[in-house]
Design an enzyme around this catalytic site. Structure first.
Site, PDB file in Angstrom:
ATOM      1  N   GLY A 149      35.789 -45.169  78.522  1.00  0.00           N
ATOM      2  CA  GLY A 149      35.351 -43.863  78.008  1.00  0.00           C
ATOM      3  C   GLY A 149      35.174 -42.870  79.126  1.00  0.00           C
ATOM      4  O   GLY A 149      34.070 -42.598  79.575  1.00  0.00           O
ATOM      5  N   ARG A 173      51.573 -40.057  79.708  1.00  0.00           N
ATOM      6  CA  ARG A 173      50.780 -38.894  80.112  1.00  0.00           C
ATOM      7  C   ARG A 173      51.742 -38.081  80.977  1.00  0.00           C
ATOM      8  O   ARG A 173      51.964 -38.408  82.131  1.00  0.00           O
ATOM      9  CB  ARG A 173      49.563 -39.321  80.931  1.00  0.00           C
ATOM     10  N   ILE A 198      41.652 -54.092  77.549  1.00  0.00           N
ATOM     11  CA  ILE A 198      41.508 -54.936  76.350  1.00  0.00           C
ATOM     12  C   ILE A 198      41.026 -54.065  75.190  1.00  0.00           C
ATOM     13  O   ILE A 198      41.415 -54.252  74.038  1.00  0.00           O
ATOM     14  CB  ILE A 198      40.482 -56.067  76.628  1.00  0.00           C
ATOM     15  N   GLN A 199      40.191 -53.081  75.528  1.00  0.00           N
ATOM     16  CA  GLN A 199      39.619 -52.191  74.503  1.00  0.00           C
ATOM     17  C   GLN A 199      40.661 -51.274  73.869  1.00  0.00           C
ATOM     18  O   GLN A 199      40.399 -50.621  72.872  1.00  0.00           O
ATOM     19  CB  GLN A 199      38.521 -51.321  75.121  1.00  0.00           C
ATOM     20  N   ARG A 200      41.819 -51.183  74.477  1.00  0.00           N
ATOM     21  CA  ARG A 200      42.834 -50.276  73.939  1.00  0.00           C
ATOM     22  C   ARG A 200      43.772 -50.970  72.957  1.00  0.00           C
ATOM     23  O   ARG A 200      44.521 -50.309  72.232  1.00  0.00           O
ATOM     24  CB  ARG A 200      43.636 -49.675  75.093  1.00  0.00           C
ATOM     25  N   ILE A 222      40.493 -43.941  71.824  1.00  0.00           N
ATOM     26  CA  ILE A 222      39.368 -44.877  71.679  1.00  0.00           C
ATOM     27  C   ILE A 222      38.045 -44.226  72.074  1.00  0.00           C
ATOM     28  O   ILE A 222      36.981 -44.706  71.712  1.00  0.00           O
ATOM     29  CB  ILE A 222      39.573 -46.181  72.485  1.00  0.00           C
ATOM     30  N   ASP A 223      38.112 -43.119  72.831  1.00  0.00           N
ATOM     31  CA  ASP A 223      36.891 -42.551  73.423  1.00  0.00           C
ATOM     32  C   ASP A 223      35.990 -41.820  72.424  1.00  0.00           C
ATOM     33  O   ASP A 223      34.806 -41.626  72.691  1.00  0.00           O
ATOM     34  CB  ASP A 223      37.248 -41.560  74.535  1.00  0.00           C
ATOM     35  N   ARG A 236      21.579 -65.659  83.337  1.00  0.00           N
ATOM     36  CA  ARG A 236      22.122 -64.665  84.258  1.00  0.00           C
ATOM     37  C   ARG A 236      22.028 -63.250  83.687  1.00  0.00           C
ATOM     38  O   ARG A 236      21.962 -63.048  82.478  1.00  0.00           O
ATOM     39  CB  ARG A 236      23.609 -64.933  84.500  1.00  0.00           C
ATOM     40  N   ARG A 264      52.871 -44.323  60.137  1.00  0.00           N
ATOM     41  CA  ARG A 264      53.321 -44.783  58.817  1.00  0.00           C
ATOM     42  C   ARG A 264      52.900 -43.802  57.721  1.00  0.00           C
ATOM     43  O   ARG A 264      53.690 -43.447  56.844  1.00  0.00           O
ATOM     44  CB  ARG A 264      52.729 -46.171  58.536  1.00  0.00           C
TER      45      ARG A 264
HETATM   46  O1  F6P Z   1      41.186 -42.005  77.058  1.00  0.00           O
HETATM   47  C1  F6P Z   1      41.292 -43.360  76.820  1.00  0.00           C
HETATM   48  C2  F6P Z   1      41.050 -44.169  78.078  1.00  0.00           C
HETATM   49  O2  F6P Z   1      41.207 -45.530  77.737  1.00  0.00           O
HETATM   50  C3  F6P Z   1      39.705 -43.944  78.759  1.00  0.00           C
HETATM   51  O3  F6P Z   1      38.650 -44.605  78.103  1.00  0.00           O
HETATM   52  C4  F6P Z   1      39.995 -44.463  80.134  1.00  0.00           C
HETATM   53  O4  F6P Z   1      39.136 -43.919  81.079  1.00  0.00           O
HETATM   54  C5  F6P Z   1      41.419 -44.030  80.362  1.00  0.00           C
HETATM   55  O5  F6P Z   1      41.995 -43.865  79.075  1.00  0.00           O
HETATM   56  C6  F6P Z   1      42.262 -44.990  81.143  1.00  0.00           C
HETATM   57  O6  F6P Z   1      43.472 -44.378  81.412  1.00  0.00           O
HETATM   58  P1  F6P Z   1      44.830 -45.118  81.774  1.00  0.00           P
HETATM   59  O7  F6P Z   1      45.556 -45.324  80.509  1.00  0.00           O
HETATM   60  O8  F6P Z   1      45.546 -44.139  82.639  1.00  0.00           O
HETATM   61  O9  F6P Z   1      44.498 -46.398  82.476  1.00  0.00           O
END
Ligand code: F6P
Length: 322
Positions: A171, A72, A253-255, A127-128, A163, A21
Protein backbone atom coordinates in the site's frame (compact mmCIF):
# COMPACT_ATOMS: atom_id res chain seq x y z
CA UNK A 1 -21.69 0.12 -35.18
CA UNK A 2 -19.45 1.31 -32.39
CA UNK A 3 -16.24 -0.13 -31.02
CA UNK A 4 -14.49 0.43 -27.69
CA UNK A 5 -10.97 -0.39 -26.58
CA UNK A 6 -10.13 -1.80 -23.17
CA UNK A 7 -6.86 -2.03 -21.28
CA UNK A 8 -5.57 -2.72 -17.78
CA UNK A 9 -2.86 -0.47 -16.40
CA UNK A 10 -0.57 -0.08 -13.37
CA UNK A 11 -0.33 -2.69 -10.63
CA UNK A 12 -2.57 -5.65 -11.38
CA UNK A 13 -5.38 -6.44 -8.97
CA UNK A 14 -7.54 -9.54 -8.48
CA UNK A 15 -10.90 -8.91 -10.15
CA UNK A 16 -9.51 -7.11 -13.18
CA UNK A 17 -10.43 -10.13 -15.30
CA UNK A 18 -13.97 -10.14 -13.92
CA UNK A 19 -14.20 -6.47 -14.96
CA UNK A 20 -12.91 -7.21 -18.48
CA UNK A 21 -15.50 -9.96 -18.78
CA UNK A 22 -18.30 -7.69 -17.57
CA UNK A 23 -17.30 -4.99 -20.06
CA UNK A 24 -17.19 -7.47 -22.93
CA UNK A 25 -20.53 -9.02 -22.11
CA UNK A 26 -22.37 -5.73 -21.51
CA UNK A 27 -20.97 -4.29 -24.73
CA UNK A 28 -21.77 -7.41 -26.73
CA UNK A 29 -25.37 -7.26 -25.52
CA UNK A 30 -25.60 -3.70 -26.87
CA UNK A 31 -23.98 -4.56 -30.21
CA UNK A 32 -20.73 -2.77 -29.34
CA UNK A 33 -17.46 -4.39 -30.41
CA UNK A 34 -14.64 -4.64 -27.89
CA UNK A 35 -10.97 -4.43 -28.80
CA UNK A 36 -8.49 -5.76 -26.25
CA UNK A 37 -5.32 -3.70 -25.83
CA UNK A 38 -2.37 -5.67 -24.45
CA UNK A 39 0.07 -4.48 -21.78
CA UNK A 40 -1.71 -1.28 -20.77
CA UNK A 41 -0.61 2.05 -22.20
CA UNK A 42 2.54 0.41 -23.64
CA UNK A 43 0.39 -1.75 -25.91
CA UNK A 44 -1.77 1.27 -26.71
CA UNK A 45 1.28 3.17 -27.95
CA UNK A 46 2.48 0.15 -29.95
CA UNK A 47 -0.95 -0.66 -31.38
CA UNK A 48 -0.99 -4.13 -29.83
CA UNK A 49 -4.73 -4.69 -30.33
CA UNK A 50 -7.04 -7.65 -30.97
CA UNK A 51 -10.76 -7.90 -31.58
CA UNK A 52 -12.28 -9.72 -28.63
CA UNK A 53 -14.80 -12.50 -28.88
CA UNK A 54 -16.56 -14.57 -26.26
CA UNK A 55 -13.68 -17.01 -25.99
CA UNK A 56 -11.36 -14.30 -24.66
CA UNK A 57 -13.52 -13.83 -21.58
CA UNK A 58 -14.46 -17.47 -21.06
CA UNK A 59 -13.22 -18.98 -17.79
CA UNK A 60 -11.42 -15.87 -16.59
CA UNK A 61 -13.83 -14.65 -13.91
CA UNK A 62 -12.00 -16.52 -11.16
CA UNK A 63 -8.47 -15.72 -12.28
CA UNK A 64 -6.17 -13.22 -10.59
CA UNK A 65 -3.89 -10.99 -12.66
CA UNK A 66 -5.09 -9.61 -15.97
CA UNK A 67 -5.42 -11.57 -19.21
CA UNK A 68 -4.68 -8.34 -21.10
CA UNK A 69 -1.36 -7.81 -19.33
CA UNK A 70 -0.38 -4.51 -17.76
CA UNK A 71 2.44 -1.98 -17.50
CA UNK A 72 3.48 1.28 -15.92
CA UNK A 73 4.30 3.23 -19.09
CA UNK A 74 6.73 6.13 -18.96
CA UNK A 75 6.12 6.95 -22.61
CA UNK A 76 2.41 7.57 -22.05
CA UNK A 77 3.41 10.39 -19.72
CA UNK A 78 4.70 12.24 -22.81
CA UNK A 79 2.37 14.00 -25.26
CA UNK A 80 4.16 12.15 -28.09
CA UNK A 81 3.16 8.82 -26.55
CA UNK A 82 -0.42 9.92 -26.16
CA UNK A 83 -0.54 11.26 -29.75
CA UNK A 84 0.68 7.93 -31.10
CA UNK A 85 -1.94 6.16 -29.00
CA UNK A 86 -4.75 8.32 -30.36
CA UNK A 87 -3.62 7.62 -33.94
CA UNK A 88 -3.65 3.89 -33.27
CA UNK A 89 -7.16 4.04 -31.85
CA UNK A 90 -8.41 6.13 -34.80
CA UNK A 91 -6.79 3.77 -37.33
CA UNK A 92 -8.53 0.85 -35.65
CA UNK A 93 -11.81 2.81 -35.68
CA UNK A 94 -12.10 2.62 -31.92
CA UNK A 95 -14.51 5.25 -30.56
CA UNK A 96 -13.69 5.20 -26.87
CA UNK A 97 -11.18 3.85 -24.36
CA UNK A 98 -11.87 2.05 -21.09
CA UNK A 99 -9.01 2.00 -18.59
CA UNK A 100 -8.99 -0.37 -15.63
CA UNK A 101 -6.33 0.84 -13.22
CA UNK A 102 -5.37 3.04 -10.31
CA UNK A 103 -4.84 6.71 -9.72
CA UNK A 104 -1.59 6.88 -11.69
CA UNK A 105 -3.31 5.39 -14.72
CA UNK A 106 -6.12 7.94 -14.47
CA UNK A 107 -3.61 10.79 -14.60
CA UNK A 108 -2.65 9.57 -18.06
CA UNK A 109 -6.26 8.84 -18.96
CA UNK A 110 -7.29 12.38 -17.97
CA UNK A 111 -4.68 14.01 -20.22
CA UNK A 112 -5.51 11.59 -23.02
CA UNK A 113 -9.23 12.34 -22.83
CA UNK A 114 -8.67 16.11 -22.87
CA UNK A 115 -5.95 16.24 -25.52
CA UNK A 116 -7.37 13.81 -28.05
CA UNK A 117 -11.13 14.10 -27.57
CA UNK A 118 -11.34 10.30 -27.53
CA UNK A 119 -13.85 9.56 -24.75
CA UNK A 120 -12.00 7.81 -21.94
CA UNK A 121 -13.65 6.13 -18.97
CA UNK A 122 -11.94 4.66 -15.91
CA UNK A 123 -12.71 1.63 -13.75
CA UNK A 124 -10.88 1.59 -10.37
CA UNK A 125 -8.66 -1.46 -9.96
CA UNK A 126 -5.97 -1.42 -7.27
CA UNK A 127 -5.27 -3.47 -4.17
CA UNK A 128 -4.45 -0.25 -2.29
CA UNK A 129 -8.00 1.17 -2.15
CA UNK A 130 -6.55 4.67 -2.41
CA UNK A 131 -8.73 5.95 -5.27
CA UNK A 132 -11.15 8.80 -4.55
CA UNK A 133 -14.66 8.45 -6.01
CA UNK A 134 -15.24 4.86 -4.93
CA UNK A 135 -15.61 3.28 -1.51
CA UNK A 136 -13.67 0.26 -2.72
CA UNK A 137 -11.38 -0.42 -5.64
CA UNK A 138 -11.38 -3.80 -7.35
CA UNK A 139 -8.76 -6.05 -5.72
CA UNK A 140 -8.69 -4.58 -2.21
CA UNK A 141 -10.99 -7.18 -0.67
CA UNK A 142 -8.95 -10.05 -2.09
CA UNK A 143 -5.67 -8.45 -1.00
CA UNK A 144 -6.78 -7.97 2.62
CA UNK A 145 -8.03 -11.54 2.73
CA UNK A 146 -4.70 -12.77 1.39
CA UNK A 147 -2.86 -10.71 4.00
CA UNK A 148 -5.21 -12.00 6.69
CA UNK A 149 -4.63 -15.61 5.73
CA UNK A 150 -0.88 -15.01 6.01
CA UNK A 151 -1.24 -13.29 9.39
CA UNK A 152 -3.30 -16.21 10.72
CA UNK A 153 -0.58 -18.64 9.64
CA UNK A 154 2.15 -16.50 11.15
CA UNK A 155 0.18 -16.43 14.39
CA UNK A 156 0.47 -20.23 14.62
CA UNK A 157 4.24 -20.19 14.51
CA UNK A 158 4.49 -17.00 16.59
CA UNK A 159 2.61 -18.73 19.40
CA UNK A 160 4.61 -21.96 19.14
CA UNK A 161 7.94 -20.17 19.47
CA UNK A 162 6.92 -17.23 21.62
CA UNK A 163 8.15 -14.69 19.09
CA UNK A 164 7.38 -11.20 17.95
CA UNK A 165 6.55 -10.93 14.24
CA UNK A 166 6.63 -7.90 12.01
CA UNK A 167 4.36 -8.52 9.03
CA UNK A 168 4.79 -5.92 6.30
CA UNK A 169 1.87 -5.36 3.95
CA UNK A 170 1.58 -3.36 0.73
CA UNK A 171 0.00 0.00 0.00
CA UNK A 172 2.32 2.66 -1.29
CA UNK A 173 0.22 5.71 -0.54
CA UNK A 174 -2.40 4.02 1.54
CA UNK A 175 -2.70 2.60 5.06
CA UNK A 176 -5.84 0.66 4.44
CA UNK A 177 -4.45 -2.79 3.73
CA UNK A 178 -2.53 -2.54 7.01
CA UNK A 179 -5.47 -1.15 8.98
CA UNK A 180 -8.02 -3.70 7.82
CA UNK A 181 -5.80 -6.78 7.79
CA UNK A 182 -4.43 -5.67 11.17
CA UNK A 183 -7.89 -5.35 12.70
CA UNK A 184 -9.06 -8.63 11.17
CA UNK A 185 -5.86 -10.45 12.13
CA UNK A 186 -5.87 -9.21 15.72
CA UNK A 187 -2.54 -7.44 15.41
CA UNK A 188 -1.04 -6.20 18.66
CA UNK A 189 0.15 -3.04 16.98
CA UNK A 190 -0.01 -1.24 13.62
CA UNK A 191 2.89 0.73 12.25
CA UNK A 192 1.49 3.13 9.62
CA UNK A 193 3.71 5.14 7.26
CA UNK A 194 3.52 8.24 9.45
CA UNK A 195 4.76 6.21 12.46
CA UNK A 196 7.82 4.57 10.94
CA UNK A 197 9.94 6.46 13.43
CA UNK A 198 7.59 6.16 16.40
CA UNK A 199 9.59 3.23 17.73
CA UNK A 200 9.45 4.30 21.37
CA UNK A 201 5.67 4.02 21.48
CA UNK A 202 5.81 0.59 19.86
CA UNK A 203 8.48 -0.57 22.34
CA UNK A 204 6.47 0.70 25.31
CA UNK A 205 3.38 -1.09 24.08
CA UNK A 206 5.26 -4.36 23.54
CA UNK A 207 7.00 -4.14 26.90
CA UNK A 208 3.62 -3.64 28.61
CA UNK A 209 2.06 -6.54 26.73
CA UNK A 210 4.96 -8.93 27.42
CA UNK A 211 5.20 -7.99 31.09
CA UNK A 212 1.45 -8.62 31.37
CA UNK A 213 2.16 -12.20 30.31
CA UNK A 214 1.94 -12.09 26.52
CA UNK A 215 4.47 -14.43 24.93
CA UNK A 216 4.12 -13.51 21.28
CA UNK A 217 2.85 -10.60 19.23
CA UNK A 218 2.07 -9.59 15.68
CA UNK A 219 2.88 -6.11 14.48
CA UNK A 220 1.46 -5.20 11.08
CA UNK A 221 3.60 -2.67 9.23
CA UNK A 222 2.38 -0.64 6.23
CA UNK A 223 5.19 -0.42 3.67
CA UNK A 224 4.27 3.16 2.67
CA UNK A 225 6.97 4.61 0.44
CA UNK A 226 9.59 2.29 1.91
CA UNK A 227 9.11 -1.37 0.97
CA UNK A 228 11.27 -3.47 3.29
CA UNK A 229 11.09 -0.85 6.08
CA UNK A 230 10.05 -3.50 8.59
CA UNK A 231 13.61 -4.87 8.73
CA UNK A 232 14.83 -1.51 9.95
CA UNK A 233 11.91 -1.20 12.37
CA UNK A 234 12.55 -4.64 13.82
CA UNK A 235 16.26 -3.82 14.22
CA UNK A 236 15.46 -0.63 16.11
CA UNK A 237 12.98 -2.46 18.34
CA UNK A 238 15.50 -5.19 19.17
CA UNK A 239 17.99 -2.51 20.23
CA UNK A 240 15.43 -1.39 22.83
CA UNK A 241 13.76 -4.56 24.03
CA UNK A 242 14.84 -8.15 24.37
CA UNK A 243 12.18 -10.15 22.56
CA UNK A 244 13.07 -12.61 19.81
CA UNK A 245 11.59 -11.37 16.55
CA UNK A 246 11.19 -12.21 12.86
CA UNK A 247 10.18 -10.19 9.83
CA UNK A 248 7.84 -11.29 7.03
CA UNK A 249 7.31 -9.10 3.99
CA UNK A 250 4.18 -10.28 2.19
CA UNK A 251 4.93 -8.33 -1.00
CA UNK A 252 3.42 -9.29 -4.32
CA UNK A 253 1.62 -12.33 -2.93
CA UNK A 254 -1.02 -9.72 -2.08
CA UNK A 255 -1.44 -8.87 -5.74
CA UNK A 256 -2.34 -12.35 -6.95
CA UNK A 257 -4.91 -15.04 -6.40
CA UNK A 258 -8.51 -15.71 -7.20
CA UNK A 259 -10.72 -12.66 -6.52
CA UNK A 260 -13.22 -12.83 -3.65
CA UNK A 261 -16.95 -12.69 -4.31
CA UNK A 262 -16.99 -9.02 -3.23
CA UNK A 263 -14.31 -8.10 -5.76
CA UNK A 264 -16.05 -10.04 -8.54
CA UNK A 265 -19.41 -8.41 -7.85
CA UNK A 266 -17.82 -4.95 -7.70
CA UNK A 267 -16.00 -5.66 -10.97
CA UNK A 268 -19.27 -6.77 -12.55
CA UNK A 269 -21.11 -3.60 -11.43
CA UNK A 270 -18.39 -1.21 -12.48
CA UNK A 271 -17.61 -2.97 -15.76
CA UNK A 272 -21.25 -2.90 -16.88
CA UNK A 273 -21.70 0.68 -15.65
CA UNK A 274 -18.64 1.83 -17.61
CA UNK A 275 -20.19 0.52 -20.82
CA UNK A 276 -23.48 2.28 -20.03
CA UNK A 277 -21.60 5.48 -19.24
CA UNK A 278 -20.04 5.28 -22.69
CA UNK A 279 -23.44 4.79 -24.37
CA UNK A 280 -24.69 7.88 -22.54
CA UNK A 281 -21.74 9.88 -23.94
CA UNK A 282 -19.90 10.35 -20.66
CA UNK A 283 -16.18 10.96 -20.98
CA UNK A 284 -13.24 11.83 -18.76
CA UNK A 285 -14.82 10.12 -15.77
CA UNK A 286 -14.22 7.19 -13.46
CA UNK A 287 -17.05 4.85 -12.58
CA UNK A 288 -17.11 4.12 -8.86
CA UNK A 289 -19.43 2.90 -6.17
CA UNK A 290 -20.20 5.16 -3.23
CA UNK A 291 -22.66 4.03 -0.55
CA UNK A 292 -23.97 1.32 -2.84
CA UNK A 293 -24.72 3.64 -5.75
CA UNK A 294 -22.77 3.88 -8.95
CA UNK A 295 -21.24 7.34 -9.25
CA UNK A 296 -19.26 9.00 -12.05
CA UNK A 297 -16.40 11.22 -10.89
CA UNK A 298 -14.40 13.40 -13.30
CA UNK A 299 -10.79 12.25 -13.60
CA UNK A 300 -9.45 15.60 -12.38
CA UNK A 301 -11.35 15.14 -9.09
CA UNK A 302 -10.09 11.57 -8.80
CA UNK A 303 -6.45 12.51 -9.26
CA UNK A 304 -6.44 15.59 -7.07
CA UNK A 305 -8.53 14.08 -4.28
CA UNK A 306 -7.30 11.75 -1.62
CA UNK A 307 -9.09 8.66 -0.44
CA UNK A 308 -8.87 8.84 3.32
CA UNK A 309 -9.76 5.88 5.49
CA UNK A 310 -13.07 6.61 7.20
CA UNK A 311 -12.58 7.97 10.73
CA UNK A 312 -14.45 5.03 12.27
CA UNK A 313 -11.97 2.49 11.04
CA UNK A 314 -9.06 4.54 12.36
CA UNK A 315 -10.77 4.79 15.76
CA UNK A 316 -11.36 1.05 15.71
CA UNK A 317 -7.73 0.42 14.85
CA UNK A 318 -6.64 2.60 17.75
CA UNK A 319 -8.87 0.81 20.22
CA UNK A 320 -7.94 -2.69 19.07
CA UNK A 321 -4.40 -2.45 17.85
CA UNK A 322 -2.77 0.30 19.87
O1 F6P B 1 -0.37 0.05 -6.19
C1 F6P B 1 -0.30 -1.31 -5.93
C2 F6P B 1 1.04 -1.70 -5.35
O2 F6P B 1 1.01 -3.10 -5.15
C3 F6P B 1 1.43 -0.99 -4.06
O3 F6P B 1 0.77 -1.50 -2.93
C4 F6P B 1 2.91 -1.23 -4.06
O4 F6P B 1 3.58 -0.27 -3.30
C5 F6P B 1 3.27 -1.12 -5.51
O5 F6P B 1 2.09 -1.42 -6.24
C6 F6P B 1 4.36 -2.05 -5.97
O6 F6P B 1 4.69 -1.72 -7.27
P1 F6P B 1 5.40 -2.67 -8.33
O7 F6P B 1 4.34 -3.34 -9.08
O8 F6P B 1 6.15 -1.72 -9.20
O9 F6P B 1 6.29 -3.62 -7.58
Amino acid sequence: SSRIGILTSGGDAPGMNAAIRAVYRAAHELGIEVVGIRRGFSGLIEGDFFLMDRSHVANIIHLGGTVLGTSRSEEFKTSEGRKKSAENLRNAEIDALLVIGGEGSFRGADLFNDETGIPTIGIPGSIDNDIPGTDFSIGFDTAINTALEAIDKIRDTAISHGRLFFVEVMGRSSDLIAIESGIAGGAEYLVLPGDHDAIMDLCARLTDAFSAGKRYAIVVVAEGERPGCSFEISKKVSEQIDIESRVVVLGHIQRGGSPTARDRVLAAKLGVSAVYAYTKSHAGVMVGELRRSVVLTPFDKVITGRQKPEPNIIRLAHILTK
